[in-house]
Scaffold this motif. Structure first.
Motif, PDB file in Angstrom:
ATOM      1  N   LYS A   1       0.837  -1.192   0.000  1.00 10.53           N
ATOM      2  CA  LYS A   1       0.000   0.000   0.000  1.00 10.53           C
ATOM      3  C   LYS A   1       0.879   1.252   0.000  1.00 10.53           C
ATOM      4  CE  LYS A   1      -3.624  -2.752   0.614  1.00 10.53           C
ATOM      5  NZ  LYS A   1      -3.012  -4.078   0.786  1.00 10.53           N
ATOM      6  N   ASP A   2       0.543   2.209  -0.856  1.00  8.33           N
ATOM      7  CA  ASP A   2       1.267   3.474  -0.845  1.00  8.33           C
ATOM      8  C   ASP A   2       0.651   4.406   0.192  1.00  8.33           C
ATOM      9  OD1 ASP A   2      -1.016   4.689  -2.020  1.00  8.33           O
ATOM     10  OD2 ASP A   2      -0.242   4.362  -4.043  1.00  8.33           O
ATOM     11  N   GLU A   3       1.209   5.609   0.324  1.00  6.39           N
ATOM     12  CA  GLU A   3       0.738   6.534   1.357  1.00  6.39           C
ATOM     13  C   GLU A   3      -0.729   6.889   1.167  1.00  6.39           C
ATOM     14  OE1 GLU A   3       3.185   9.974   1.573  1.00  6.39           O
ATOM     15  OE2 GLU A   3       4.988   8.874   2.186  1.00  6.39           O
TER      16      GLU A   3
ATOM     17  N   ALA B   1      -2.932   3.910   2.320  1.00  2.00           N
ATOM     18  CA  ALA B   1      -2.939   3.805   3.780  1.00  2.00           C
ATOM     19  C   ALA B   1      -3.802   4.902   4.398  1.00  2.00           C
ATOM     20  CB  ALA B   1      -1.514   3.879   4.320  1.00  2.00           C
ATOM     21  N   ALA B   2      -3.749   6.108   3.820  1.00  3.93           N
ATOM     22  CA  ALA B   2      -4.559   7.210   4.341  1.00  3.93           C
ATOM     23  C   ALA B   2      -6.049   6.929   4.171  1.00  3.93           C
ATOM     24  CB  ALA B   2      -4.181   8.514   3.634  1.00  3.93           C
ATOM     25  N   ILE B   3      -6.424   6.309   3.056  1.00  2.00           N
ATOM     26  CA  ILE B   3      -7.837   5.986   2.839  1.00  2.00           C
ATOM     27  C   ILE B   3      -8.297   4.921   3.834  1.00  2.00           C
ATOM     28  CG2 ILE B   3      -9.510   5.042   1.204  1.00  2.00           C
ATOM     29  CD1 ILE B   3      -7.761   6.238  -1.035  1.00  2.00           C
ATOM     30  N   ILE B   4      -7.467   3.906   4.072  1.00  2.98           N
ATOM     31  CA  ILE B   4      -7.834   2.866   5.044  1.00  2.98           C
ATOM     32  C   ILE B   4      -7.971   3.475   6.440  1.00  2.98           C
ATOM     33  CG2 ILE B   4      -7.074   0.728   6.157  1.00  2.98           C
ATOM     34  CD1 ILE B   4      -5.717   0.001   3.477  1.00  2.98           C
ATOM     35  N   ARG B   5      -7.072   4.394   6.791  1.00  7.64           N
ATOM     36  CA  ARG B   5      -7.195   5.089   8.086  1.00  7.64           C
ATOM     37  C   ARG B   5      -8.517   5.853   8.164  1.00  7.64           C
ATOM     38  NH1 ARG B   5      -3.383   6.775  11.803  1.00  7.64           N
ATOM     39  NH2 ARG B   5      -1.643   6.426  10.364  1.00  7.64           N
ATOM     40  N   LYS B   6      -8.875   6.536   7.087  1.00  9.53           N
ATOM     41  CA  LYS B   6     -10.146   7.268   7.057  1.00  9.53           C
ATOM     42  C   LYS B   6     -11.320   6.316   7.226  1.00  9.53           C
ATOM     43  CE  LYS B   6     -12.839  10.398   4.097  1.00  9.53           C
ATOM     44  NZ  LYS B   6     -12.860  11.143   2.803  1.00  9.53           N
ATOM     45  N   ALA B   7     -11.262   5.159   6.544  1.00  6.58           N
ATOM     46  CA  ALA B   7     -12.333   4.163   6.663  1.00  6.58           C
ATOM     47  C   ALA B   7     -12.422   3.619   8.080  1.00  6.58           C
ATOM     48  CB  ALA B   7     -12.097   3.025   5.674  1.00  6.58           C
ATOM     49  N   ALA B   8     -11.278   3.455   8.742  1.00  4.05           N
ATOM     50  CA  ALA B   8     -11.270   2.951  10.114  1.00  4.05           C
ATOM     51  C   ALA B   8     -11.841   3.982  11.086  1.00  4.05           C
ATOM     52  CB  ALA B   8      -9.849   2.572  10.524  1.00  4.05           C
ATOM     53  N   ASP B   9     -11.450   5.247  10.913  1.00  2.00           N
ATOM     54  CA  ASP B   9     -11.973   6.297  11.792  1.00  2.00           C
ATOM     55  C   ASP B   9     -13.483   6.436  11.631  1.00  2.00           C
ATOM     56  OD1 ASP B   9      -9.436   6.856  12.755  1.00  2.00           O
ATOM     57  OD2 ASP B   9      -9.116   8.588  11.444  1.00  2.00           O
ATOM     58  N   LEU B  10     -13.943   6.405  10.390  1.00  3.71           N
ATOM     59  CA  LEU B  10     -15.372   6.527  10.136  1.00  3.71           C
ATOM     60  C   LEU B  10     -16.126   5.354  10.754  1.00  3.71           C
ATOM     61  CD1 LEU B  10     -16.872   7.656   6.749  1.00  3.71           C
ATOM     62  CD2 LEU B  10     -17.975   5.900   8.101  1.00  3.71           C
ATOM     63  N   ALA B  11     -15.573   4.147  10.613  1.00  3.31           N
ATOM     64  CA  ALA B  11     -16.232   2.963  11.167  1.00  3.31           C
ATOM     65  C   ALA B  11     -16.317   3.042  12.679  1.00  3.31           C
ATOM     66  CB  ALA B  11     -15.487   1.696  10.740  1.00  3.31           C
ATOM     67  N   TYR B  12     -15.205   3.398  13.329  1.00  3.13           N
ATOM     68  CA  TYR B  12     -15.211   3.424  14.790  1.00  3.13           C
ATOM     69  C   TYR B  12     -16.136   4.524  15.323  1.00  3.13           C
ATOM     70  CZ  TYR B  12     -13.918   3.723  19.638  1.00  3.13           C
ATOM     71  OH  TYR B  12     -13.979   3.763  21.015  1.00  3.13           O
ATOM     72  N   ASP B  13     -16.075   5.710  14.730  1.00  3.61           N
ATOM     73  CA  ASP B  13     -16.939   6.797  15.198  1.00  3.61           C
ATOM     74  C   ASP B  13     -18.414   6.440  15.032  1.00  3.61           C
ATOM     75  OD1 ASP B  13     -14.672   8.235  15.801  1.00  3.61           O
ATOM     76  OD2 ASP B  13     -14.756   9.510  14.010  1.00  3.61           O
ATOM     77  N   THR B  14     -18.742   5.755  13.948  1.00  3.25           N
ATOM     78  CA  THR B  14     -20.129   5.343  13.724  1.00  3.25           C
ATOM     79  C   THR B  14     -20.537   4.275  14.728  1.00  3.25           C
ATOM     80  OG1 THR B  14     -19.945   5.878  11.371  1.00  3.25           O
ATOM     81  CG2 THR B  14     -21.755   4.430  12.030  1.00  3.25           C
TER      82      THR B  14
ATOM     83  N   VAL C   1       5.826 -13.825   4.602  1.00  9.13           N
ATOM     84  CA  VAL C   1       6.748 -12.957   5.339  1.00  9.13           C
ATOM     85  C   VAL C   1       6.271 -11.522   5.151  1.00  9.13           C
ATOM     86  CG1 VAL C   1       9.121 -12.128   5.512  1.00  9.13           C
ATOM     87  CG2 VAL C   1       8.677 -14.546   5.056  1.00  9.13           C
ATOM     88  N   LEU C   2       6.207 -10.769   6.230  1.00 12.91           N
ATOM     89  CA  LEU C   2       5.706  -9.402   6.142  1.00 12.91           C
ATOM     90  C   LEU C   2       6.644  -8.524   5.329  1.00 12.91           C
ATOM     91  CD1 LEU C   2       4.379  -8.834   9.774  1.00 12.91           C
ATOM     92  CD2 LEU C   2       3.028  -9.189   7.695  1.00 12.91           C
ATOM     93  N   GLU C   3       6.038  -7.620   4.554  1.00 15.34           N
ATOM     94  CA  GLU C   3       6.783  -6.678   3.736  1.00 15.34           C
ATOM     95  C   GLU C   3       6.338  -5.261   4.065  1.00 15.34           C
ATOM     96  OE1 GLU C   3       5.898  -7.690  -0.281  1.00 15.34           O
ATOM     97  OE2 GLU C   3       6.619  -9.758  -0.101  1.00 15.34           O
ATOM     98  N   GLU C   4       7.232  -4.313   3.882  1.00 16.17           N
ATOM     99  CA  GLU C   4       6.863  -2.924   4.072  1.00 16.17           C
ATOM    100  C   GLU C   4       5.726  -2.573   3.112  1.00 16.17           C
ATOM    101  OE1 GLU C   4       8.962   1.514   4.205  1.00 16.17           O
ATOM    102  OE2 GLU C   4      10.181  -0.292   3.872  1.00 16.17           O
ATOM    103  N   GLY C   5       4.683  -1.937   3.633  1.00 15.75           N
ATOM    104  CA  GLY C   5       3.512  -1.596   2.824  1.00 15.75           C
ATOM    105  C   GLY C   5       2.340  -2.532   3.019  1.00 15.75           C
ATOM    106  N   ASP C   6       2.563  -3.696   3.652  1.00 17.26           N
ATOM    107  CA  ASP C   6       1.442  -4.576   3.977  1.00 17.26           C
ATOM    108  C   ASP C   6       0.510  -3.877   4.963  1.00 17.26           C
ATOM    109  OD1 ASP C   6       2.174  -6.806   2.472  1.00 17.26           O
ATOM    110  OD2 ASP C   6       3.267  -7.749   4.113  1.00 17.26           O
TER     111      ASP C   6
END
Length: 366
Positions: free
Chosen positions: A138-140, A143-156, A318-323
């Motif tokens: 995932k690029d920046e 990742a920012a969109i997933i963070r937004k989706a997580a914040d929206l989900a938790y607040d709801t 194996v975990l990679e940067e960006g996962d």
């Protein structure tokens, strides 16, 4: 879906195609199946279409329903069907291109569609793992969109939690959560998956879909939910209780919190996924609940709610940067109930970054 990352994605696809010995790649979407990869690579999110990508050409084929949408969403050269089938037009483009070896996704292309394409290119190579591998990092912006989706989900979720009362059913809670997510700006919950709302003894079901069971005094309720924003999804699990947690409930909660945090600390590039799973599993076992943790620790997340890599005892990933991965240890006891705590993490060079905030992990008593 953001178009800015598309040129880089196409360039990485071409690089991998060269390694595979293919000079063109074909991706097909029918009735939205495989639409995630179509959107990722081209930006187009219609329900039907095909991509043809070579070293110097990018074609998007779709029908007249999506003529305006295709041009608005995608920088690819749009070819709009004027009669005829998607199979026949894609085959025609391949014949005209004169390519020798075509890469395709055997895991995602129907036999009938492939049969229509096969004569148009001399050789075919199964590249089913190519798009999932590209989508892992995932690029920046992603990742920012997933963070937004997580914040929206938790607040709801917190908003809906204020309406909880004895007698509310699992289905009522779920319906309010899905409705308010859309009202608050999400595209919806998860695509192709329903939320988990499991109360009382049903919370011992890791995948307990909502039923008409009414919440009762003393219940623990487990809610596994998320939001979709610009095609990307978040995935959280929280618990609440109707009345104070029992001593056993508090011990299980404390065990899961410790297991969750220790596992998150072990996330870094190069870490074996099964080793991260083992960190959480060792905590749960040491505290006496090992036989009640029946599933893997987590999974990849992005345009689909379950992607590579997998955090489990059997994983070879194996975990990679960006996962982006979930961490979700759970304990389930038949006849009593269960709990799970889940957040979403971005793998960075410096370790794990929690995209879902980590808020509300302790179960509130309502």
């Amino acid at each position: 879906m953001n178009r800015e990352g598309i040129p880089g994605r196409v360039a990485r696809l071409r690089e991998r195609l060269r390694r595979e010995g293919a000079d063109v790649f074909v991706l097909v979407v029918t009735e939205r199946y495989n639409g995630e990869s179509m959107g990722y690579l081209s930006g187009f999110r219609g329900s039907s279409g095909a991509l043809v990508v070579s070293e110097d050409r990018n074609y998007l084929l779709t029908d007249g329903r999506y003529a305006l949408q295709a041009r608005a969403e995608s920088p690819f050269d749009s070819i709009i069907l004027d009669g005829g089938s998607l199979q026949d037009k894609t085959a025609e483009i391949l014949r005209q291109g004169g390519w020798k070896t075509a890469g395709f996704e055997a895991e995602r292309l129907s036999v009938s569609f492939f049969s229509a394409l096969e004569p148009s290119v001399p050789a075919w190579k199964d590249c089913s793992g190519l798009l999932p591998a590209l989508r892992r990092r995932k690029d920046e912006g992603e990742a920012a969109i997933i963070r937004k989706a997580a914040d929206l989900a938790y607040d709801t979720y917190r908003e809906v939690l204020e309406t909880v009362r004895e007698g509310m059913t699992e289905k009522e809670f779920n319906a309010l959560l899905e409705y308010n997510l859309r009202k608050n700006g999400a595209e919806g919950g998860w695509k192709n998956n329903s939320f988990i709302v499991a109360s009382g003894e049903r919370s011992a079901l890791p995948h307990g879909v909502p039923t008409g069971r009414a919440f009762r005094k003393g219940d623990i309720v487990t809610v596994d939910f998320g939001a979709t924003v610009e095609g990307y999804m978040s995935d959280l699990t929280r618990n609440f209780s109707l009345g104070p947690l029992s001593p056993q409930g508090r011990d299980i909660q404390d065990t899961l919190l410790e297991a969750h945090l220790r596992a998150a600390e072990a996330i870094r590039p190069g870490a074996e996924c099964r080793a991260v799973d083992a960190v959480a599993r060792d905590v749960v076992t040491r505290r006496g609940w090992g036989k009640h943790f029946p599933h893997g620790l987590g999974h990849g997340l992005g345009l689909e709610v379950h992607e590579a890599p997998r955090l489990s005892p059997h994983s070879r990933d194996v975990l990679e940067e960006g996962d982006v991965v979930t961490v979700e240890p759970g304990i389930y006891i038949q006849g009593w109930g269960g709990m799970r705590i889940e957040d979403d993490y971005l793998v960075t060079a410096g370790g794990a970054v929690c995209l879902s905030g980590g808020k509300g992990r302790e179960a509130p008593a309502l």
